[in-house]
Design a protein around this motif. Sequence first.
Motif, short mmCIF file in Angstrom:
data_model
loop_
_atom_site.label_atom_id
_atom_site.label_comp_id
_atom_site.label_asym_id
_atom_site.label_seq_id
_atom_site.Cartn_x
_atom_site.Cartn_y
_atom_site.Cartn_z
N PRO A 1 0.82 -1.22 0.00
CA PRO A 1 0.00 0.00 0.00
C PRO A 1 0.85 1.27 0.00
O PRO A 1 0.42 2.31 -0.54
N SER A 2 2.04 1.19 0.58
CA SER A 2 2.93 2.36 0.51
C SER A 2 3.31 2.62 -0.94
O SER A 2 3.36 3.78 -1.40
N LYS A 3 3.57 1.55 -1.67
CA LYS A 3 3.89 1.70 -3.10
C LYS A 3 2.69 2.29 -3.84
O LYS A 3 2.84 3.13 -4.73
N PRO B 1 0.70 3.57 4.25
CA PRO B 1 1.27 4.87 4.04
C PRO B 1 0.62 5.95 4.91
O PRO B 1 -0.57 5.89 5.22
N ALA B 2 1.46 6.95 5.26
CA ALA B 2 0.99 8.13 5.97
C ALA B 2 1.59 9.33 5.26
O ALA B 2 2.77 9.30 4.91
N MET B 3 0.77 10.34 5.05
CA MET B 3 1.24 11.47 4.24
C MET B 3 1.05 12.78 5.00
O MET B 3 0.00 12.98 5.64
N ASN B 4 2.06 13.62 4.93
CA ASN B 4 1.93 14.98 5.45
C ASN B 4 2.01 15.94 4.27
O ASN B 4 3.04 16.03 3.61
N ALA B 5 0.87 16.58 3.97
CA ALA B 5 0.81 17.51 2.84
C ALA B 5 0.58 18.91 3.40
O ALA B 5 -0.54 19.22 3.84
#
Length: 248
Positions: A13-15, A53-57
């Motif tokens: 899932p990170s991919k 995945p974890a995202m900081n936008a």
Amino acid sequence: MAVKLYVIPGSHPSKTAELMLEHKGIPFKRVDLVTSMHRPTLKVLGFPGKTVPAMNADGRKVQGTRAISRCLDEIKPDPPLLSSDAVEAAERWGDDELQSVPRRLAWWALLHLSGKDRTEAARKSLEGYRVGMPVGLAARTVLPIAKVSSRYNNATDEKVRADLAGLPEKIDRVDAMLAEGVIGGEQLNAADFQIATSTKLLLGYDDLKPYIEGRPAAEHARRVVPADYDPHFPPVFPKDWLPSASAA
Ligand SMILES: N[C@@H](CCC(=O)N[C@@H](CS)C(=O)NCC(=O)O)C(=O)O
């Protein structure tokens, strides 16, 4: 916009998230977390959940592939990742039903492969990631991590047997989505990225090739996921756990 994507090595899932960001053409920095240290690290970073995945936008914290696809469509609507209800349903199925199968199989396999094969399988999964030490060394120390991760992911014999028994039906479903054009179109969507990374990981198991290779699902996985995401697990599952060839 400053985007950081937190991943763990080999995570499919990170991919998925990485490929969606690339597809959108949004520049980002990938941060490779150390598997088993990822939970406290995510907590310190202010993410409420335990998974990547974890995202900081730009300070906005978004966790999980489905939340990330929605956030990316908000940040940059074109090209759209979620273009129809059918795509949303396919993405949901890919996340809820398919994604956990190759993950449970991977942790079970890393626990049950013998020494050299285990190290080599771990090395393939770690390739291309920063792990804070030489990849070969990290691969040799995978056993304690596999023990913890198998527990986190409920990778029991019973679950793995059921996952293997259900595999032909899941690949049939991916082929059906391709035939219907929900995935595999000219313009890739969130379900393409969600499903193809799971299929690509499944293709990495020598035991499972007879059920997937040569089918539209395999071609789709290779089209969507670059060749450098290339896990490999030599034969490891008991033969009588594998579905009969006629079911494939
Ligand atoms: N289904 C979610 C969860 C993903 C997930 O379970 N990621 C795994 C890596 S493949 C993970 O972070 N596992 C660590 C843990 O459970 O502690 C998604 O699509 O984002």
